[in-house]
Write an enzyme that holds these catalytic residues in place. Structure first.
Site, PDB file in Angstrom:
ATOM      1  N   LYS A   1      40.142  36.390  32.560  1.00 33.18           N
ATOM      2  CA  LYS A   1      39.353  35.510  33.410  1.00 33.18           C
ATOM      3  C   LYS A   1      40.018  34.138  33.422  1.00 33.18           C
ATOM      4  O   LYS A   1      41.013  33.905  32.748  1.00 33.18           O
ATOM      5  CB  LYS A   1      37.915  35.356  32.884  1.00 33.18           C
ATOM      6  CG  LYS A   1      37.159  36.648  32.629  1.00 33.18           C
ATOM      7  CD  LYS A   1      36.779  37.384  33.895  1.00 33.18           C
ATOM      8  CE  LYS A   1      36.043  38.676  33.582  1.00 33.18           C
ATOM      9  NZ  LYS A   1      35.832  39.506  34.801  1.00 33.18           N
TER      10      LYS A   1
ATOM     11  N   SER B   1      38.155  41.686  39.451  1.00 28.17           N
ATOM     12  CA  SER B   1      37.392  40.481  39.123  1.00 28.17           C
ATOM     13  C   SER B   1      38.176  39.188  39.295  1.00 28.17           C
ATOM     14  O   SER B   1      37.593  38.113  39.341  1.00 28.17           O
ATOM     15  CB  SER B   1      36.854  40.566  37.695  1.00 28.17           C
ATOM     16  OG  SER B   1      37.898  40.451  36.753  1.00 28.17           O
TER      17      SER B   1
END
Length: 278
Positions: free
Chosen positions: A101, A46
């Protein structure tokens, strides 16, 4: 001072000293791991190509203020979360899992995505240098039922505008804002429900609510392959773990050291060792 000449005494004392040293070292390592720095492994893609699956990295837990274990008490930190920080946090939907993230918006910011272009407070934000897209653009107006909030008609490439809640904000509660704020109110310790077109908090009707915490909006650098805030919502401050610092080891996670030791060792990404994370 009298010296003992009983056999075995010096050896016993020496062993005891080593045992005490190991206990002290274990305590120090535990304190360091809980409050200062900890190692994490990247399991998915990701954050590609900023971070790769199989990267091992150190995370600074002290910078934002470490949490006392088994509580929501956070000690004072040395810095606040900034836009662009690569952060590790407890996944709000399953706090047994750690996610990593990039923080793209902080409390009080308004963000919007138009044809993949992210803007924060009406200012365009460049894709990170190693960020990427993998699929074609989904046009505006084609809603995705997996996107937060539900029934918004947003998708991953065309999103918002949406304001990130800040501590002290007074938010309006009604049938329209219910998908946006219901989880937030519940996660702050209240029983919240929608009955008809009225919102009830702890059994009483409510048309507004004062936010008790700061929130953030996180996205993966691999924008088309990231389960991030676009899908599950705002990141509560209490779930912050720390800021990613440095990659200290990296190799191919798909190879087994037991069944293919030569291939596993050959897959070591030496060029990534010591790489600072930006």
């Amino acid at each position: 001072m009298a010296l003992s000449n009983q056999p075995g005494k010096p050896e016993k004392k020496h062993s005891q000293e080593w045992f005490e040293a190991l206990i002290i070292a274990a305590i120090f390592a535990t304190v360091l791991r809980i409050f200062v720095v900890e190692s994490y492994r990247i399991p998915t893609g990701s954050m590609e190509n900023t971070l790769l699956a199989g990267d091992f990295l150190f995370v600074n837990k002290y910078v934002y203020g470490p949490k006392i274990p088994f509580t929501d008490i956070r000690l004072p930190g040395v810095d606040e979360v900034k836009r662009g920080d690569v952060i590790v946090f407890k996944f709000p939907k399953d706090r047994s899992m750690n996610y990593i993230k990039r923080c793209v918006a902080i409390s009080g910011d308004t963000l919007e995505i138009h044809d993949r272009q992210l803007s924060v407070n009406k200012k365009p934000v460049a894709l990170p240098p190693e960020g990427q897209f993998l699929s074609s653009v989904i046009p505006a107006g084609i809603g995705d039922e997996m996107i937060f909030p539900q029934f918004s008609n947003y998708n991953k490439d065309n999103y918002g505008p949406i304001r990130v809640p800040r501590k002290g904000d007074v938010i309006k509660l009604n049938a329209q804002t219910w998908p946006l704020y219901a989880d937030l109110v519940a996660d702050e310790g209240h029983d919240v429900s929608l009955q008809g077109r009225l919102v009830f908090i702890d059994g009483a009707p409510a048309t507004e609510y004062r936010v008790q915490s700061n929130y953030y909006f996180a996205m993966g650098d691999n924008r088309d392959n990231s389960l991030d805030s676009r899908f599950w919502g705002f990141l509560p401050e209490k779930d912050l773990v720390g800021e990613a610092l440095i990659v200290y080891w990296s190799w191919n996670p798909d190879l087994s050291i037991f069944t293919n030791p030569v291939g596993k060792l050959a897959s070591i990404r030496w060029q990534r060792s010591g790489m600072l994370i930006h």
